[in-house]
Design a protein around this motif. Sequence first.
Motif, mmCIF file in Angstrom:
data_model
loop_
_atom_site.group_PDB
_atom_site.id
_atom_site.type_symbol
_atom_site.label_atom_id
_atom_site.label_comp_id
_atom_site.label_asym_id
_atom_site.label_seq_id
_atom_site.Cartn_x
_atom_site.Cartn_y
_atom_site.Cartn_z
ATOM 1 N N THR A 266 43.373 37.326 42.764
ATOM 2 C CA THR A 266 43.529 38.287 41.686
ATOM 3 C C THR A 266 44.592 37.782 40.716
ATOM 4 N N ASP A 267 44.721 38.456 39.571
ATOM 5 C CA ASP A 267 45.660 37.998 38.553
ATOM 6 C C ASP A 267 47.096 37.952 39.067
ATOM 7 N N ASP A 268 47.457 38.898 39.949
ATOM 8 C CA ASP A 268 48.832 38.910 40.466
ATOM 9 C C ASP A 268 48.986 38.086 41.740
ATOM 10 N N GLU A 269 47.924 37.410 42.186
ATOM 11 C CA GLU A 269 47.939 36.525 43.353
ATOM 12 C C GLU A 269 48.302 37.236 44.651
ATOM 13 N N THR A 270 48.145 38.546 44.713
ATOM 14 C CA THR A 270 48.478 39.289 45.928
ATOM 15 C C THR A 270 47.256 39.475 46.830
ATOM 16 N N GLU A 271 46.061 39.291 46.299
ATOM 17 C CA GLU A 271 44.849 39.468 47.087
ATOM 18 C C GLU A 271 43.857 38.363 46.764
ATOM 19 N N LEU A 272 42.970 38.124 47.718
ATOM 20 C CA LEU A 272 41.889 37.167 47.535
ATOM 21 C C LEU A 272 40.568 37.905 47.677
ATOM 22 N N GLU A 273 39.625 37.594 46.781
ATOM 23 C CA GLU A 273 38.329 38.264 46.757
ATOM 24 C C GLU A 273 37.239 37.272 47.141
ATOM 25 N N VAL A 274 36.425 37.652 48.131
ATOM 26 C CA VAL A 274 35.353 36.774 48.600
ATOM 27 C C VAL A 274 34.296 36.652 47.502
ATOM 28 N N ARG A 275 34.012 35.421 47.064
ATOM 29 C CA ARG A 275 33.032 35.224 46.001
ATOM 30 C C ARG A 275 31.840 34.388 46.411
ATOM 31 N N ALA A 276 31.972 33.534 47.434
ATOM 32 C CA ALA A 276 30.830 32.720 47.858
ATOM 33 C C ALA A 276 31.012 32.330 49.314
ATOM 34 N N THR A 277 29.923 32.383 50.077
ATOM 35 C CA THR A 277 29.947 31.938 51.472
ATOM 36 C C THR A 277 28.616 31.290 51.798
#
Length: 874
Positions: free
Chosen positions: A324-335
């Motif tokens: 995310t923009d604040d680098e506090t979370e990661l979002e699953v986009r491809a697996t």
Amino acid sequence: MGSAVITARAAATFDPVGRSVATARAFVRDTLQGWGYTDVVDDAVVLTSELVTNAVVHAGTAADVLCLRTEDGVRVEVSDHYPEREIPLQSSGLDFGSPDREGGRGLLLCAALASRWGVEYTPEHKHVWFQLDLPERPVGIRSAGPVLPTALLPVADERVRVAVVQIDGSGAIASWNDDAAFLFGYAADQVAGKQLTDFAAWPHTPGTSTGIADALRLSRWEGSYGIRGADGRVIPVYASHLRVRDTQGEPSTVCLLVRDHERAVLQTPVRAPVDSSNDSRTADPFEVFIGSPAPDDLDGLLQRTVERARDMLDADAAFLLLATDDETELEVRATTGLPSARQRFARVPVEAGTNRYSSARMPAVHEDLTAVPGAVPLLTDTGMRSVVTVPLKVEGRLTGSLGVAAEAAGRYSNEEALRLQFAADRIALAVESARLGELERLRRGSLSFLVEASDLLAGTLDRDQTLALMAQMTVPTLATWCAVYTIADQLAEPYLSYVLHEDEERIDGLKELLASIAPPDPVPTPGARIWPAPAQAGHEAALRVSTRTLGRDAPLSMGAAARTTLETASAVGGETVVLPLVARNRVIGMLTLGKPSDEHFRQEILELAEDLSRRAALALDNARLYSERVSISQSLQRSLLPPGLPDVPNVEIEVIYRAAGEGNEVGGDFYDVFPIRDGAYGFAIGDVCGTGPEAAAVTGLARHALRLLAREGFGGPAVLERLNAAIMDEGERSRFLTLLYGELWPQEDGSALLKVVCAGHPLPLRLRQDGSVEAAADPQPLLGVMDDLELYEQEVTLEPGDVLLCVTDGVTERREGTRMLGDDGLADVLSVCTGLTAGAVAGRILRAVERFAAEPASDDMAILAMRVPEPDTF
């Protein structure tokens, strides 16, 4: 070409504009890939690009491109219409000059890449051609791999089933083999003629990536997606598409599909990178890893990345998350190799802790995840044991994380982490650039969406229409289904007011499921929160159905109710979120959004839904307040009119009332007809000066005072004088009042005696049987002006067939420009009403008033008609 036999040809002409170069590259690439000449595609595209550039940019003419196929290779000819252009002759001693100069690079590349090349002239054209020979291959071998121990071979079921599906030019299913029926649960006759898009669960974000319809138009395509089976579950598959045409030239696409974990049956081996030591060209590290051409959309780029990473380290699965923009979370986009739909857009925190992605900022190797449960939340309950993860960074900022995993423990070491980190460094900038481009497109689309939503919501004050608009704006743009709960007051329970699904056939089942569970809690905290109840209820319902159908040939033989239950369970099986509808510091409802099985919402969509919920809440509350105000106003207005008309012996009475203005039932005009005592009846018609609550108060005072005073035995003048005093007592709240009041006594001879007082009101008109019209009273002062009034009453006898017409000034003052109907115009209309009933007379007067002007009436109207019928009509 010598004596080589030409087995296929393709030609195209490109206009002398800059974009033609890219179009020509695409033409050559698609043609050669369709012929199966993938080994020479890249060289052919590079040479074509240079030669077409020379023609359309430097020479400024159209370019003709011709592709010829033989068994040994391919020849490409590029022609322009500028033969006078100086072209150096081909010879062994030719000096092409510096590769950095503007001209001559096309021929330099031909000499470096082509097996043979040349230049030919005609009086009108110049041809530059090149020949590319196919590389030598062992006879009968397309590709081969090393001998592997049995334990390392890919795992498959006892029998590998390959679904063969053919899609016609319109995207409809033309053929469906037995393996397809087994894998997905549909017989061939159930799917024939239906669109593949009805069954495919294509993993993409709307507006940002290639859809299945686009993939079916490509000459070749290979990758992963899902097929929704007959039981509603999404079955991950690996597919290989080949576009062909029949002898009549009609195109179709042949799709080979296997279960995703059996992808080794269809998957094309990754081409080994070219040995740069034997190539004078410098290879782009990004293209070496991703392959050329690189996907031009973010989802395609990310999916290609995880597939390349998995193959590079011989892994069972791979995944890529974006920060995310604040680098506090990661979002699953491809697996790949994981239940991708279930994990897509799921979020995990970056910092250390239980179920947090503690290894995101630095490369990490976990030899056995069972020893450190929760270290990589994405892999929980997936069967993966060993994993290596590396960060994606741009200018020192964390932009994502790339990881690969294997089912066996101890598969990876620091050496594999370094290889994966090298690849991540090559792609990080391209991924971040594509992500920013996608984010910009989403933001522009979000602004447009919110502007349109605001306009639609502001355009109505109807509560039901507002609810429908809220749902229709979210489905399918933001969610697959939507439900709106409303709360009448602070003590009331949430009520399920509206349900919508993108598939209309699933709305009833979804509504029934949601009605069977408790509504979400009305929490005023802003933002979306997860609501697991629908998914749990759907799962339990599907489990009960599956238990009852155990032992049958489900799902084909199960009943319609059971199939509906399974479809509903699939519809609510994904992520469900609830957003509060808060207006004026009060929760007035909840907006519920849902996804089908194994799907998550992406954060940008939730933020957009939150903006929409704020606007929708205010619009819904405005509609509620307006509805309440209208309901109260109408109830009060109805109380100002009599509930009905009494049945007067031997006298016809008809009243027509029209209130001006939207939503009004009563304005400043009023009427009343009521019994006073045996044989005597009172009637009144009046007009209060002004509008609104003050005028309504005087109207109520007048109507109820008239009834009370008349029944106390007061005559007409005394009734109006006492009413005048009551109005004057209101002080500043008083209003002028014109009033026609009378008493009616039906007579034994068939006539009727009337005693009337006309206090500032339009005079009543009497219509005789001979058609003559005359005023039936004299004008007297209106009420609410002077304290002391001296009023008198006048007697009028209506003979059989006579009509007495009483109206308010909304009738006589009807205008069209400078014209006004007036008393004379009203008398003219009444004069032609002889022989009509009281109802017919009132109706004709109303039509005359309406037709007098094209514009709607701007003033209230009341029409009271009384007629004494002739004896033979009793």
